[in-house]
Design a protein around this motif. Structure first.
Motif, mmCIF file in Angstrom:
data_model
loop_
_atom_site.group_PDB
_atom_site.id
_atom_site.type_symbol
_atom_site.label_atom_id
_atom_site.label_comp_id
_atom_site.label_asym_id
_atom_site.label_seq_id
_atom_site.Cartn_x
_atom_site.Cartn_y
_atom_site.Cartn_z
ATOM 1 N N GLU A 128 1.133 31.124 -8.379
ATOM 2 C CA GLU A 128 -0.106 31.365 -7.639
ATOM 3 C C GLU A 128 -0.471 30.198 -6.717
ATOM 4 O O GLU A 128 -1.305 30.357 -5.819
ATOM 5 N N HIS A 129 0.134 29.026 -6.929
ATOM 6 C CA HIS A 129 -0.157 27.856 -6.096
ATOM 7 C C HIS A 129 0.990 27.472 -5.155
ATOM 8 O O HIS A 129 0.846 26.537 -4.374
ATOM 9 N N GLU A 130 2.107 28.181 -5.238
ATOM 10 C CA GLU A 130 3.276 27.799 -4.440
ATOM 11 C C GLU A 130 2.986 27.804 -2.937
ATOM 12 O O GLU A 130 3.465 26.931 -2.207
ATOM 13 N N GLN A 131 2.233 28.775 -2.490
ATOM 14 C CA GLN A 131 1.964 28.908 -1.052
ATOM 15 C C GLN A 131 0.528 28.524 -0.701
ATOM 16 O O GLN A 131 0.019 28.900 0.354
ATOM 17 N N GLY A 132 -0.126 27.781 -1.564
ATOM 18 C CA GLY A 132 -1.497 27.370 -1.306
ATOM 19 C C GLY A 132 -1.560 26.160 -0.387
ATOM 20 O O GLY A 132 -0.555 25.693 0.151
ATOM 21 N N PRO A 133 -2.749 25.599 -0.188
ATOM 22 C CA PRO A 133 -2.914 24.429 0.676
ATOM 23 C C PRO A 133 -2.380 23.170 0.008
ATOM 24 O O PRO A 133 -2.319 23.066 -1.215
ATOM 25 N N GLY A 134 -2.002 22.195 0.838
ATOM 26 C CA GLY A 134 -1.568 20.906 0.331
ATOM 27 C C GLY A 134 -2.754 20.053 -0.095
ATOM 28 O O GLY A 134 -3.902 20.300 0.291
ATOM 29 N N HIS A 135 -2.468 19.034 -0.902
ATOM 30 C CA HIS A 135 -3.531 18.171 -1.409
ATOM 31 C C HIS A 135 -2.936 16.825 -1.791
ATOM 32 O O HIS A 135 -1.787 16.743 -2.242
ATOM 33 N N TYR A 136 -3.718 15.757 -1.601
ATOM 34 C CA TYR A 136 -3.280 14.434 -2.055
ATOM 35 C C TYR A 136 -4.422 13.744 -2.795
ATOM 36 O O TYR A 136 -5.588 13.846 -2.385
ATOM 37 N N SER A 137 -4.087 13.055 -3.882
ATOM 38 C CA SER A 137 -5.070 12.230 -4.579
ATOM 39 C C SER A 137 -4.399 10.970 -5.112
ATOM 40 O O SER A 137 -3.209 10.983 -5.446
ATOM 41 N N HIS A 138 -5.196 9.903 -5.162
ATOM 42 C CA HIS A 138 -4.732 8.607 -5.669
ATOM 43 C C HIS A 138 -5.635 8.213 -6.826
ATOM 44 O O HIS A 138 -6.866 8.305 -6.731
ATOM 45 N N HIS A 139 -5.014 7.783 -7.925
ATOM 46 C CA HIS A 139 -5.767 7.436 -9.129
ATOM 47 C C HIS A 139 -5.397 6.013 -9.533
ATOM 48 O O HIS A 139 -4.290 5.773 -10.030
ATOM 49 N N PRO A 140 -6.307 5.047 -9.329
ATOM 50 C CA PRO A 140 -6.010 3.655 -9.704
ATOM 51 C C PRO A 140 -5.712 3.523 -11.189
ATOM 52 O O PRO A 140 -6.187 4.316 -12.018
ATOM 53 N N ALA A 141 -4.940 2.505 -11.528
ATOM 54 C CA ALA A 141 -4.508 2.299 -12.913
ATOM 55 C C ALA A 141 -5.683 2.282 -13.884
ATOM 56 O O ALA A 141 -5.589 2.820 -14.989
ATOM 57 N N ALA A 142 -6.794 1.677 -13.471
ATOM 58 C CA ALA A 142 -7.940 1.525 -14.367
ATOM 59 C C ALA A 142 -8.577 2.854 -14.749
ATOM 60 O O ALA A 142 -9.337 2.917 -15.725
ATOM 61 N N THR A 143 -8.281 3.930 -14.007
ATOM 62 C CA THR A 143 -8.882 5.228 -14.305
ATOM 63 C C THR A 143 -8.065 6.038 -15.308
ATOM 64 O O THR A 143 -8.524 7.095 -15.754
ATOM 65 N N LEU A 144 -6.858 5.585 -15.654
ATOM 66 C CA LEU A 144 -6.006 6.337 -16.572
ATOM 67 C C LEU A 144 -6.342 5.972 -18.012
ATOM 68 O O LEU A 144 -6.438 4.791 -18.354
ATOM 69 N N PRO A 145 -6.518 6.951 -18.888
ATOM 70 C CA PRO A 145 -6.894 6.659 -20.277
ATOM 71 C C PRO A 145 -5.762 5.979 -21.032
ATOM 72 O O PRO A 145 -4.580 6.263 -20.803
ATOM 73 N N LEU A 146 -6.146 5.092 -21.944
ATOM 74 C CA LEU A 146 -5.180 4.270 -22.665
ATOM 75 C C LEU A 146 -5.583 4.185 -24.129
ATOM 76 O O LEU A 146 -6.757 3.976 -24.458
ATOM 77 N N SER A 147 -4.624 4.342 -25.007
ATOM 78 C CA SER A 147 -4.845 4.059 -26.428
ATOM 79 C C SER A 147 -3.882 2.958 -26.850
ATOM 80 O O SER A 147 -2.758 2.882 -26.346
ATOM 81 N N ASP A 148 -4.337 2.096 -27.740
ATOM 82 C CA ASP A 148 -3.520 0.966 -28.190
ATOM 83 C C ASP A 148 -3.822 0.747 -29.672
ATOM 84 O O ASP A 148 -4.821 0.127 -30.021
ATOM 85 N N ASN A 149 -2.959 1.305 -30.516
ATOM 86 C CA ASN A 149 -3.196 1.259 -31.959
ATOM 87 C C ASN A 149 -1.922 0.916 -32.718
ATOM 88 O O ASN A 149 -0.864 1.507 -32.474
ATOM 89 N N LEU A 150 -2.018 -0.046 -33.616
ATOM 90 C CA LEU A 150 -0.925 -0.381 -34.529
ATOM 91 C C LEU A 150 0.389 -0.643 -33.802
ATOM 92 O O LEU A 150 1.471 -0.230 -34.247
ATOM 93 N N GLY A 151 0.282 -1.332 -32.659
ATOM 94 C CA GLY A 151 1.484 -1.724 -31.927
ATOM 95 C C GLY A 151 2.073 -0.665 -31.031
ATOM 96 O O GLY A 151 3.164 -0.853 -30.471
ATOM 97 N N VAL A 152 1.375 0.468 -30.859
ATOM 98 C CA VAL A 152 1.843 1.540 -29.974
ATOM 99 C C VAL A 152 0.796 1.769 -28.890
ATOM 100 O O VAL A 152 -0.346 2.116 -29.183
#
Length: 290
Positions: A128-152
């Motif tokens: 349903e999106h193959e022939q739709g409009p194009g789009h671009y977005s940029h997401h800075p590193a600080a906006t990405l969720p991060l978990s850090d538990n028990l060495g992982v």
């Protein structure tokens, strides 16, 4: 009885002078969730005066996602986007029916030695999106969720999983996570997504007790939880999502469920009947059809 994972060894390629490893697509596996193309841009030191310059080229029917571990890339496209992408950022471009873009080393980096290392993947768009409009977005590193538990440490690049959800607006259920594991730690990979794979960037790791070598791609059996055990510090990505809504054809930079759409895209690019990137003249010409 547990089903063993499918192990894929990537093939070595070169993209405009940048060495890469490409485990997807392969003869053994054409896609994992929406992921139909997976390039590992190998850690490369560019001397002063050198850099990457991928000239103007077209896409249809896919989203590209660039994620760097080191270095920077300048993204420009026919929508007018002009963005420097740094390590840890997400550069997300949805092609729709026709888009063109350029990827190159930002001008300031040409004046010094620098290292480039990262991943670029393609996700096939739902029909349903193959022939739709194009789009671009940029997401800075600080906006990405991060978990850090028990060495992982888990950073959700796109989609959702491990109780994390990325802000990237994916088009179908998606899992794309960067994983860093300290020595002697374990990560359970749940069966929350229909299709999943693990790609090892570096380190010694066992998958359900079996050695998984660096630069190997393991496609995990559907519906089974799997565990990673780090025998040394490990850097990997876990990715996948819902199965595609039908097979996809890939021809050059084009992805489509209907071969006629690829034929039309090839004809238009060859004829110059395509959106252009502002300020760009050079382009990659259509290769001879294989």
């Amino acid at each position: 009885m547990d089903t063993p994972p499918l192990i894929i060894r990537p093939r070595a390629e070169d993209v405009e002078g940048q060495p890469i490893l490409r485990p997807l697509p392969s003869a053994k596996c054409r896609s994992v969730g929406p992921f139909v193309f997976f390039d590992h841009m190998l850690e490369t030191v560019y001397p002063t005066g050198k850099g990457m310059n991928i000239r103007q080229h077209p896409h249809i029917g896919l989203s590209t996602l660039t994620y760097l571990f080191e270095g920077q890339i300048q993204h420009k496209d026919s929508l007018g986007s002009d963005q420097v992408v740094s390590a840890g950022d997400v550069s997300w471009m949805t092609a729709g029916s026709a888009i063109a873009h350029v990827e190159r080393t930002p001008e300031p980096l040409w004046e010094q030695s620098f290292t480039l290392h990262g991943l670029q993947i393609w996700l096939a768009s739902p029909k349903e999106h193959e022939q739709g409009p194009g789009h671009y977005s940029h997401h800075p590193a600080a906006t990405l969720p991060l978990s850090d538990n028990l060495g992982v440490q888990i950073r959700m690049i796109a989609g959702s999983g491990f109780c994390l959800e990325s802000p990237v607006q994916v088009l179908s259920p998606t899992l794309y996570a960067e994983v860093k594991m300290q020595t002697a730690t374990t990560l359970l990979i749940p069966a929350e997504h229909e299709e999943r794979a693990v790609y090892v960037l570096s380190g010694d790791v066992q998958l359900n007790g079996e050695t998984l070598e660096p630069h190997a791609l393991a496609v995990l059996p559907t519906g089974e939880e799997m565990s990673l055990f780090a025998e040394s510090d490990v850097h990997a990505v876990v990715f996948g999502g819902a199965a595609l809504d039908g097979p996809r054809r890939i021809n050059w930079n084009f992805v489509a469920s209907d071969p006629a759409a690829i034929d039309e895209a090839r004809r238009k690019w060859a004829a110059g009947d395509w959106p252009t990137v502002p300020g760009e003249v050079e382009r990659i010409e259509l290769p001879v059809s294989r």
